[in-house]
Design a protein around this motif. Sequence first.
Motif, mmCIF file in Angstrom:
data_model
loop_
_atom_site.group_PDB
_atom_site.id
_atom_site.type_symbol
_atom_site.label_atom_id
_atom_site.label_comp_id
_atom_site.label_asym_id
_atom_site.label_seq_id
_atom_site.Cartn_x
_atom_site.Cartn_y
_atom_site.Cartn_z
ATOM 1 N N ARG A 110 0.919 -1.064 -0.030
ATOM 2 C CA ARG A 110 -0.114 -0.099 0.029
ATOM 3 C C ARG A 110 0.836 1.217 -0.174
ATOM 4 N NH1 ARG A 110 -3.778 -1.802 4.817
ATOM 5 N NH2 ARG A 110 -4.732 -3.838 4.187
ATOM 6 N N PRO A 111 0.453 2.249 -0.445
ATOM 7 C CA PRO A 111 1.060 3.403 -0.331
ATOM 8 C C PRO A 111 1.392 4.115 1.214
ATOM 9 C CG PRO A 111 -0.728 3.940 -1.510
ATOM 10 C CD PRO A 111 -0.949 2.667 -0.992
ATOM 11 N N PRO A 112 2.982 4.422 1.330
ATOM 12 C CA PRO A 112 2.959 4.440 2.842
ATOM 13 C C PRO A 112 2.664 5.595 3.254
ATOM 14 C CG PRO A 112 4.730 4.969 1.242
ATOM 15 C CD PRO A 112 3.848 4.362 0.369
ATOM 16 N N ALA A 113 2.427 5.638 4.708
ATOM 17 C CA ALA A 113 1.878 6.868 5.259
ATOM 18 C C ALA A 113 3.134 8.111 5.310
ATOM 19 C CB ALA A 113 1.728 6.630 6.740
ATOM 20 N N ASN A 160 5.402 2.916 9.265
ATOM 21 C CA ASN A 160 5.369 2.158 8.004
ATOM 22 C C ASN A 160 5.960 0.832 8.447
ATOM 23 O OD1 ASN A 160 3.846 3.926 6.050
ATOM 24 N ND2 ASN A 160 5.670 5.136 6.423
ATOM 25 N N VAL A 161 5.311 -0.187 8.342
ATOM 26 C CA VAL A 161 5.900 -1.555 8.592
ATOM 27 C C VAL A 161 5.724 -2.148 7.447
ATOM 28 C CG1 VAL A 161 5.826 -3.652 9.673
ATOM 29 C CG2 VAL A 161 5.239 -1.628 10.892
ATOM 30 N N HIS A 162 7.196 -2.826 6.892
ATOM 31 C CA HIS A 162 7.177 -3.703 5.570
ATOM 32 C C HIS A 162 7.508 -5.063 5.768
ATOM 33 C CE1 HIS A 162 7.306 -3.898 1.107
ATOM 34 N NE2 HIS A 162 8.221 -4.525 1.324
ATOM 35 N N ARG A 199 4.204 -7.371 2.309
ATOM 36 C CA ARG A 199 2.999 -6.763 2.803
ATOM 37 C C ARG A 199 3.679 -5.214 3.211
ATOM 38 N NH1 ARG A 199 0.299 -9.925 6.665
ATOM 39 N NH2 ARG A 199 -0.700 -10.953 4.919
ATOM 40 N N THR A 200 2.829 -4.067 3.118
ATOM 41 C CA THR A 200 3.218 -2.876 3.472
ATOM 42 C C THR A 200 1.875 -2.439 4.573
ATOM 43 O OG1 THR A 200 4.641 -2.024 1.770
ATOM 44 C CG2 THR A 200 3.865 -0.354 3.477
#
Length: 220
Positions: free
Chosen positions: A151-154, A188-190, A203-204
């Motif tokens: 997903r787009p990061p915060a 943000n956790v990848h 997964r992001t």
Amino acid sequence: LKAMRDELERSMQKLQIEQLEKPFFIAYTVQEGVTQTVTGSLGSLLASTEQRARFLTVEVRVGDYTLDNTNFFSLSSGGAGVVRMFAGTVPLPVEDDYKELRRAIWLATDGAYKKALEDLARKRAALQNRPPAEQLADFSREEPVTISEVRPPAPLDTARAERLVRDLSALLKTPDIFASRVQLRVGNVHTRYLNSEGTTFTRTTPSVALTALAETQAPD
């Protein structure tokens, strides 16, 4: 991911202690998080920090799909290997240094493998003394899948976050409020996962949390 794949392949082919059993399943999960935290009170900043961390979780199974080292309570914390782990998790370098990542993954796999051998030996001894009423397989074979949930990061905008916390905390600057604090946390956790059966996922997970606390006191 390249370091994870290469070390996984090497471990599945070569990881073995003398005549003891080799792993029949290995899985790696790497979680990398970047978190920005800004805290303020009464219109002033108390702290503004940014943290980055990367952790590896190793799952090693020895035995076979019918009976392996899992589903058995063990007091061992993973100290039989070269490094100590908590629940199979160790920190990884945050830099993308291939050789250093390979070394850290190898050390963690070594510890998880030795603990798995110890757990399986204890489990077999326990089952000999007290056979189960029903025989259920410990693991199942599944078709490999590949999943991507990126997903787009915060956004991590330090200046904007600090300005927002200052403005919001200033709203609590009134005579009736004795103490107050406003905190904004953006993270943000990848996650990267792969196992020896061929399943992988990335997964992001972005997150934004705003906390505002205020304390007052009744007349009595």
